[in-house]
Design a protein around this motif. Structure first.
Motif, PDB file in Angstrom:
ATOM      1  N   ASP A 108       0.572  -6.559 -10.049  1.00 51.16           N
ATOM      2  CA  ASP A 108       0.357  -7.222  -8.756  1.00 51.16           C
ATOM      3  C   ASP A 108       0.816  -6.349  -7.594  1.00 51.16           C
ATOM      4  O   ASP A 108       1.606  -6.764  -6.745  1.00 51.16           O
ATOM      5  N   LEU A 109       0.307  -5.105  -7.581  1.00 45.98           N
ATOM      6  CA  LEU A 109       0.642  -4.144  -6.544  1.00 45.98           C
ATOM      7  C   LEU A 109      -0.637  -3.665  -5.856  1.00 45.98           C
ATOM      8  O   LEU A 109      -1.640  -3.406  -6.531  1.00 45.98           O
ATOM      9  N   PRO A 110      -0.630  -3.531  -4.535  1.00 41.01           N
ATOM     10  CA  PRO A 110      -1.818  -3.022  -3.846  1.00 41.01           C
ATOM     11  C   PRO A 110      -2.004  -1.527  -4.078  1.00 41.01           C
ATOM     12  O   PRO A 110      -1.043  -0.805  -4.409  1.00 41.01           O
ATOM     13  N   ILE A 148       9.314  -0.379  -5.862  1.00 39.68           N
ATOM     14  CA  ILE A 148       8.056   0.131  -5.309  1.00 39.68           C
ATOM     15  C   ILE A 148       7.222  -1.015  -4.746  1.00 39.68           C
ATOM     16  O   ILE A 148       7.391  -2.175  -5.130  1.00 39.68           O
ATOM     17  N   VAL A 149       6.319  -0.651  -3.831  1.00 42.24           N
ATOM     18  CA  VAL A 149       5.501  -1.673  -3.166  1.00 42.24           C
ATOM     19  C   VAL A 149       4.010  -1.468  -3.377  1.00 42.24           C
ATOM     20  O   VAL A 149       3.203  -2.268  -2.905  1.00 42.24           O
ATOM     21  N   GLY A 150       3.618  -0.397  -4.082  1.00 40.80           N
ATOM     22  CA  GLY A 150       2.198  -0.151  -4.275  1.00 40.80           C
ATOM     23  C   GLY A 150       1.944   0.998  -5.236  1.00 40.80           C
ATOM     24  O   GLY A 150       2.868   1.699  -5.664  1.00 40.80           O
ATOM     25  N   ILE A 151       0.662   1.168  -5.567  1.00 40.68           N
ATOM     26  CA  ILE A 151       0.196   2.261  -6.415  1.00 40.68           C
ATOM     27  C   ILE A 151      -0.564   3.234  -5.531  1.00 40.68           C
ATOM     28  O   ILE A 151      -1.529   2.866  -4.856  1.00 40.68           O
ATOM     29  N   GLY A 152      -0.128   4.499  -5.506  1.00 40.91           N
ATOM     30  CA  GLY A 152      -0.830   5.466  -4.698  1.00 40.91           C
ATOM     31  C   GLY A 152       0.073   6.625  -4.287  1.00 40.91           C
ATOM     32  O   GLY A 152       1.283   6.595  -4.535  1.00 40.91           O
TER      33      GLY A 152
END
Length: 275
Positions: free
Chosen positions: A147-149, A104-108
């Motif tokens: 440390d994820l946007p 994964i590359v982010g939270i959302g």
């Protein structure tokens, strides 16, 4: 021209019937990566499966698919009901992040939604707001821990979301389809936030105002497919990303190539992507 779509709903039923054709078409329009967002924990498995399928370059001509996982504010009440409590929901989400951190590359999609319809979800409006804030706070903690946007929804709650994330010391976030006042977006940029522009920009004077006020390196591209199409009541598709790119170029007075290069580089930095 290489474009990155920073926010799309690729497992939405409206895209299911012809998704292969839609993704192939997007690649033909220069879309090299799509950041697909989850709305609830149940979206995670199908999104990761789609990501893995897109990686099969031998048989598919799709953009690469990157995944964000989180709880959409419009789903916060129902998600908490299923989990039993806010802490239980956030624990299950954290477990998914731990299990899939390398994928994964982010939270959302996470955030706040203060539209009347959403605030009338079976509780008093203030209770719904409190639940959304608690769920968002938990996702902000996950952002810091891993440390994820954050990939942020803020409909009718733009300045509230910006203030809340600043208070929680979030520095890496993209606000998608921001409908707040440009002055609030400027405060977001001061905090390090970015703002993605969907194809609805062609019929959204508010979005045009934001484009003109913010620096180019604070802007990203998105479709929010299948929502926010350039035409009313139409299905939005990933290939429409170039419409966002051209609109930014027009209103910033720069070339389409400059917008493509800048937004792609900015998205790659934010999400840690290779292009």
């Amino acid at each position: 021209m290489r474009l990155i779509d920073c926010h799309a709903h690729l497992t939405d039923p409206e895209l299911a019937a012809d998704l292969d054709e839609l993704l192939t078409g997007a690649a033909g329009q220069g879309v090299v990566r799509i950041v697909a967002v989850a709305e609830d924990v149940g979206d995670v498995t199908p999104l990761l499966a789609l990501r893995d399928k897109a990686a099969d370059k031998a048989s598919l001509r799709w953009p690469a698919i990157d995944v964000c996982i989180g709880i959409h504010p419009c789903k916060a009440v129902s998600a908490v009901r299923r989990a039993g409590t806010v802490p239980a929901l956030l624990e299950s989400l954290r477990d998914l992040v731990v299990a899939n951190r390398s994928s994964i590359v982010g939270i959302g999609e996470c955030g706040l939604d203060y539209t009347p319809k959403v605030l009338a979800q079976g509780h008093g409006a203030e209770q719904v707001k409190e639940m959304q804030l608690a769920v968002l706070a938990g996702q902000a903690r996950l952002s810091a821990e891993f440390d994820l946007p954050l990939n942020v929804h803020s409909r009718s709650a733009g300045h509230h979301a910006i203030d809340f994330l600043r208070q929680h010391q979030v520095s890496r976030a993209v606000f998608h389809a921001f409908d707040g006042r440009p002055v609030h977006a400027e405060r977001g940029v001061e905090a390090g936030f970015m703002f993605s522009v969907p194809p609805i920009v062609v019929r959204s004077p508010q979005t045009v105002k934001m484009i003109k006020r913010l620096p180019l390196d604070a802007l990203l591209l998105e479709t929010d497919a299948p929502a926010l199409a350039p035409e009313k009541q139409a299905r939005n598709v990933p290939a429409n990303l170039e419409i966002s790119c051209m609109a930014i170029a027009e209103h910033k007075g720069v070339t389409v190539e400059q917008v493509a290069d800048t937004t792609t580089a900015s998205a790659a930095r934010l999400f840690g992507l290779s292009v």
